[in-house]
Design an enzyme around this catalytic site. Structure first.
Site, mmCIF file in Angstrom:
data_model
loop_
_atom_site.group_PDB
_atom_site.id
_atom_site.type_symbol
_atom_site.label_atom_id
_atom_site.label_comp_id
_atom_site.label_asym_id
_atom_site.label_seq_id
_atom_site.Cartn_x
_atom_site.Cartn_y
_atom_site.Cartn_z
ATOM 1 N N HIS A 197 3.719 -8.356 -10.081
ATOM 2 C CA HIS A 197 1.906 -8.550 -9.444
ATOM 3 C C HIS A 197 1.313 -8.341 -10.696
ATOM 4 C CE1 HIS A 197 3.858 -6.509 -5.401
ATOM 5 N NE2 HIS A 197 5.132 -6.499 -6.450
ATOM 6 N N HIS A 217 9.521 -10.223 -8.718
ATOM 7 C CA HIS A 217 8.344 -10.452 -8.761
ATOM 8 C C HIS A 217 7.459 -9.637 -9.421
ATOM 9 C CE1 HIS A 217 9.324 -8.168 -5.328
ATOM 10 N NE2 HIS A 217 7.457 -7.670 -4.971
#
Ligand code: ZN
Length: 131
Positions: free
Chosen positions: A101, A99
């Site tokens: 940010h 992922h």
């Protein structure tokens, strides 16, 4: 992966504050934000990290980041932001589902960036030769 927190969010098994979605990517608010508007952008298929991800998903993430960042900045009244990826446990990756940010920045927010270390030009040359 059945035990992956983000896969459960992607499947709808767990709730999240979803702020972006397309065919390949989901964006949702980080529940422990470094600043208001901290969003996580994840591929909808489980990939452990940057070395594992299918290029098609990485491209989709690259397209999603500026779209989401523009909305985030407007929503929280920021003009700057960091994009970060923690790749592996030693790098601070807490959820082993890749992922990115998006972290809005504010004057005096106290969020620290890492500082570079002093290194000799010989070391840089040797390393560049290995790469
Ligand atoms: Zn997953």
């Amino acid at each position: 992966m059945n035990d992956c927190l983000f896969c459960k969010i992607i499947s709808g098994e767990l709730p999240a504050y979803i702020v972006y979605e397309d065919e390949l990517v989901l964006g949702f608010l980080d529940i422990q934000p470094v600043n208001p508007g901290h969003v996580l952008i994840a591929p909808k298929v489980h990939f452990a990290d940057m070395l594992d991800i299918d290029e098609k998903y990485l491209c989709a993430i690259g397209e999603a980041i500026p779209k989401v960042a523009r909305k985030v900045l407007e929503a929280v009244g920021a003009k700057d932001f960091n994009v970060g990826v923690n790749n592996g446990e030693l790098a601070g990756q807490l959820i082993p589902h890749l992922h990115f940010h998006i972290m809005p920045r504010f004057e005096g927010d106290g969020h620290q960036l890492f500082k570079g270390k002093e290194v000799s030009s010989n070391d840089l040359r040797d390393l560049a030769a290995k790469l």
